[in-house]
Design a protein around this motif. Structure first.
Motif, PDB file in Angstrom:
ATOM      1  N   THR A  68       0.841  -1.201   0.000  1.00  6.36           N
ATOM      2  CA  THR A  68       0.000   0.000   0.000  1.00  6.36           C
ATOM      3  C   THR A  68       0.874   1.248   0.000  1.00  6.36           C
ATOM      4  O   THR A  68       0.592   2.226  -0.713  1.00  6.36           O
ATOM      5  CB  THR A  68      -0.927   0.011   1.230  1.00  6.36           C
ATOM      6  OG1 THR A  68      -1.768  -1.137   1.198  1.00  6.36           O
ATOM      7  CG2 THR A  68      -1.772   1.275   1.256  1.00  6.36           C
ATOM      8  N   LEU A  69       1.956   1.204   0.782  1.00  6.76           N
ATOM      9  CA  LEU A  69       2.908   2.320   0.825  1.00  6.76           C
ATOM     10  C   LEU A  69       3.556   2.502  -0.543  1.00  6.76           C
ATOM     11  O   LEU A  69       3.733   3.627  -1.022  1.00  6.76           O
ATOM     12  CB  LEU A  69       3.969   2.042   1.896  1.00  6.76           C
ATOM     13  CG  LEU A  69       4.754   3.241   2.443  1.00  6.76           C
ATOM     14  CD1 LEU A  69       3.818   4.192   3.189  1.00  6.76           C
ATOM     15  CD2 LEU A  69       5.858   2.752   3.375  1.00  6.76           C
ATOM     16  N   ALA A  70       3.913   1.378  -1.173  1.00  5.78           N
ATOM     17  CA  ALA A  70       4.526   1.432  -2.507  1.00  5.78           C
ATOM     18  C   ALA A  70       3.558   2.016  -3.527  1.00  5.78           C
ATOM     19  O   ALA A  70       3.954   2.792  -4.411  1.00  5.78           O
ATOM     20  CB  ALA A  70       4.972   0.034  -2.928  1.00  5.78           C
ATOM     21  N   GLU A  71       2.283   1.682  -3.374  1.00  5.64           N
ATOM     22  CA  GLU A  71       1.263   2.215  -4.283  1.00  5.64           C
ATOM     23  C   GLU A  71       1.124   3.721  -4.113  1.00  5.64           C
ATOM     24  O   GLU A  71       0.983   4.464  -5.086  1.00  5.64           O
ATOM     25  CB  GLU A  71      -0.076   1.521  -4.021  1.00  5.64           C
ATOM     26  CG  GLU A  71      -1.165   1.919  -5.005  1.00  5.64           C
ATOM     27  CD  GLU A  71      -2.463   1.173  -4.751  1.00  5.64           C
ATOM     28  OE1 GLU A  71      -3.470   1.512  -5.411  1.00  5.64           O
ATOM     29  OE2 GLU A  71      -2.485   0.272  -3.893  1.00  5.64           O
ATOM     30  N   GLN A  72       1.193   4.186  -2.868  1.00  5.65           N
ATOM     31  CA  GLN A  72       1.128   5.626  -2.605  1.00  5.65           C
ATOM     32  C   GLN A  72       2.305   6.357  -3.254  1.00  5.65           C
ATOM     33  O   GLN A  72       2.185   7.504  -3.667  1.00  5.65           O
ATOM     34  CB  GLN A  72       1.136   5.883  -1.097  1.00  5.65           C
ATOM     35  CG  GLN A  72      -0.100   5.413  -0.362  1.00  5.65           C
ATOM     36  CD  GLN A  72       0.015   5.601   1.137  1.00  5.65           C
ATOM     37  OE1 GLN A  72       0.892   6.319   1.621  1.00  5.65           O
ATOM     38  NE2 GLN A  72      -0.853   4.946   1.898  1.00  5.65           N
ATOM     39  N   ALA A  73       3.434   5.662  -3.325  1.00  9.87           N
ATOM     40  CA  ALA A  73       4.634   6.261  -3.911  1.00  9.87           C
ATOM     41  C   ALA A  73       4.723   6.002  -5.416  1.00  9.87           C
ATOM     42  O   ALA A  73       5.733   6.338  -6.049  1.00  9.87           O
ATOM     43  CB  ALA A  73       5.872   5.703  -3.216  1.00  9.87           C
ATOM     44  N   ASN A  74       3.675   5.365  -5.965  1.00  6.39           N
ATOM     45  CA  ASN A  74       3.637   5.028  -7.404  1.00  6.39           C
ATOM     46  C   ASN A  74       4.804   4.133  -7.815  1.00  6.39           C
ATOM     47  O   ASN A  74       5.426   4.326  -8.859  1.00  6.39           O
ATOM     48  CB  ASN A  74       3.637   6.311  -8.261  1.00  6.39           C
ATOM     49  CG  ASN A  74       2.391   7.144  -8.046  1.00  6.39           C
ATOM     50  OD1 ASN A  74       1.282   6.623  -8.010  1.00  6.39           O
ATOM     51  ND2 ASN A  74       2.581   8.446  -7.893  1.00  6.39           N
ATOM     52  N   ILE A  75       5.078   3.148  -6.957  1.00  6.41           N
ATOM     53  CA  ILE A  75       6.147   2.190  -7.247  1.00  6.41           C
ATOM     54  C   ILE A  75       5.518   0.854  -7.631  1.00  6.41           C
ATOM     55  O   ILE A  75       4.769   0.274  -6.831  1.00  6.41           O
ATOM     56  CB  ILE A  75       7.067   1.990  -6.024  1.00  6.41           C
ATOM     57  CG1 ILE A  75       7.761   3.304  -5.675  1.00  6.41           C
ATOM     58  CG2 ILE A  75       8.099   0.908  -6.290  1.00  6.41           C
ATOM     59  CD1 ILE A  75       8.608   3.230  -4.421  1.00  6.41           C
ATOM     60  N   PRO A  76       5.773   0.364  -8.854  1.00  2.85           N
ATOM     61  CA  PRO A  76       5.227  -0.933  -9.248  1.00  2.85           C
ATOM     62  C   PRO A  76       5.929  -2.069  -8.502  1.00  2.85           C
ATOM     63  O   PRO A  76       7.118  -2.297  -8.652  1.00  2.85           O
ATOM     64  CB  PRO A  76       5.536  -0.994 -10.750  1.00  2.85           C
ATOM     65  CG  PRO A  76       6.729  -0.110 -10.930  1.00  2.85           C
ATOM     66  CD  PRO A  76       6.589   0.971  -9.905  1.00  2.85           C
TER      67      PRO A  76
END
Length: 421
Positions: free
Chosen positions: A220-228
């Motif tokens: 979820t944190l990665a998604e917030q940072a736009n990291i695939p």
């Protein structure tokens, strides 16, 4: 002349060792500034007296070893040339086969085996030191296994690199350094691509994160940072070390987030999320690409300087060094000597830039998570686990620290949270 060179080299090395001993153990300093005593950055606030003593001893010994071992390797390369060992390795290698690739492999095996045996006592001492201070939990057989894997992985890569390098030197004695640099670009990317799936699994077992709830938080944190990213991996490091670590590795489809199981066992979810956000900061700010660009630039300059120095030294001192031509494989120790010196000399520059990137990643992680308190406690636990030196002497920081000191990191985060006092 060779004997004179050897005596002078030994004397200079001896004087250097004495200076570094005095600097590390008596002169260098590294005490906590008065303004920071009693704050969250002061190790006396989160480490026991025993841990503080062990940290000081362990850090001093490791720092001294770092500054001594690197020049010692230069000394070994020099003596391999002066004593004619490199020439003998070449003679043995060329007498066994007519195939150039096999000759290179045979020469490299003899040189690599010699270096491994000569430096083995120091490597073992480092291992024993880590065990003594409770950092390493690895038994001797496992440590030896990793050492053997290291030997063969490095040997395999060196056979490819050296064979291509000396083929280029034979084709163009004036511009080989430029062609070698151009090939460095795709080779470096290729190694980064295969590292997580081919090389790393040789040493440890990697598997999807067992704690699915934590994995969901990280993704979820990665998604917030736009990291695939689809998966987070954990690796079984507890059988080898008590230290903590987490990182993002690989490029393209092989990129992955990795957590040591020691980190999972000893940090809270919020502390882990801060560390993950830090690693994501590197991705978001494209530090891997800037780092690669800096590495390639320094490699270009380094290869050019190496080419000039090798040509000059062989022309002037080739008889003393037992080297006739630059394209003789026996000149490899000279190449390794010069590149190692240049790498050591340039490390303050690369470390300075790396510390800047790490600071930026810390700032990004705080902005993304808002977990200042978790950041402080995570840094404190990292310090305790590795018996890290929070405020090293200046030379140590310049040459060894690719990250800001823990004193700087904790103080900066704590100050923003208002928990400095």
């Amino acid at each position: 002349m060779a004997k004179k060179w050897g005596i002078v080299a030994l004397l200079l090395f001896g004087l250097y060792v004495i200076f570094m001993y005095m600097y590390i153990f008596h002169i260098g300093g590294g005490s906590i500034p008065q303004a920071l005593k009693g704050t969250a950055a002061d190790p006396a606030m989160f480490m026991s007296e025993r841990e503080l003593n062990l940290s000081g001893e362990y850090s001093q010994i490791r720092n001294f070893l770092f500054f001594v071992v690197t020049p010692l390797e230069w000394l070994v390369y020099l003596f391999v040339l002066l004593m004619g060992l490199s020439r003998w390795f070449e003679k043995v290698a060329t007498s066994q086969t007519k195939w150039t690739l096999l000759q290179n492999a045979a020469y490299l095996f003899l040189l690599s085996l010699f270096l491994y045996l000569v430096l083995f006592p120091i490597d073992y001492y480092r291992y024993a030191l880590s065990k003594k201070y409770g950092i390493s939990t690895q038994d001797f057989s496992s440590w030896m296994r990793d050492g053997v894997i290291d030997f063969w992985v490095n040997f395999g890569m060196m056979v490819i690199i050296v064979s291509v390098l000396y083929w280029l030197i034979k084709k163009s004695t004036k511009r080989w350094w430029l062609y070698a640099w151009l090939l460095t670009i795709p080779f470096s990317i290729f190694v980064m691509f295969i590292q997580p799936v081919v090389i790393d699994p040789l040493y440890n077992d990697f598997y999807p994160l067992k704690n699915k709830e934590l994995e969901e938080k990280i993704l979820t944190l990665a998604e917030q940072a736009n990291i695939p990213s689809e998966h987070v991996y954990e690796v079984n490091m507890a059988e080898k070390t008590n230290a903590l670590n987490a990182y993002v590795t690989g490029v393209g489809s092989n990129s992955r987030i990795v957590l040591w199981d020691t980190t999972l066992n000893r940090l809270t979810d919020n502390e882990i999320l801060f560390i993950m956000a830090h690693e994501m900061g590197h991705y978001v700010e494209k530090h891997i690409y800037f780092g690669m660009a800096g590495y390639l630039l320094m490699t270009l300059v380094g290869l050019w300087i190496t080419a000039k120095l090798m040509t000059w030294m062989i022309a002037r001192y080739g008889r003393v060094l037992n080297i006739k031509k630059i394209n003789d494989i026996r000149s490899l120790p000279l190449f390794l000597l010069i590149t190692s010196v240049l790498l050591f000399a340039s490390s303050p520059i690369s470390n300075y830039y790396s510390r800047y990137q790490e600071t930026r990643a810390d700032e990004y992680a705080i902005a993304l998570t808002g977990q200042n308190e978790a950041a402080v406690t995570a840094f404190q636990k990292l310090t305790k686990a590795g018996l890290s030196e929070v405020n090293p002497p200046l030379l140590v920081k310049l040459f060894r620290y690719s990250h800001p000191t823990m004193l700087e990191r904790i103080d900066k985060v704590a100050e923003k949270e208002g928990q400095k006092k």
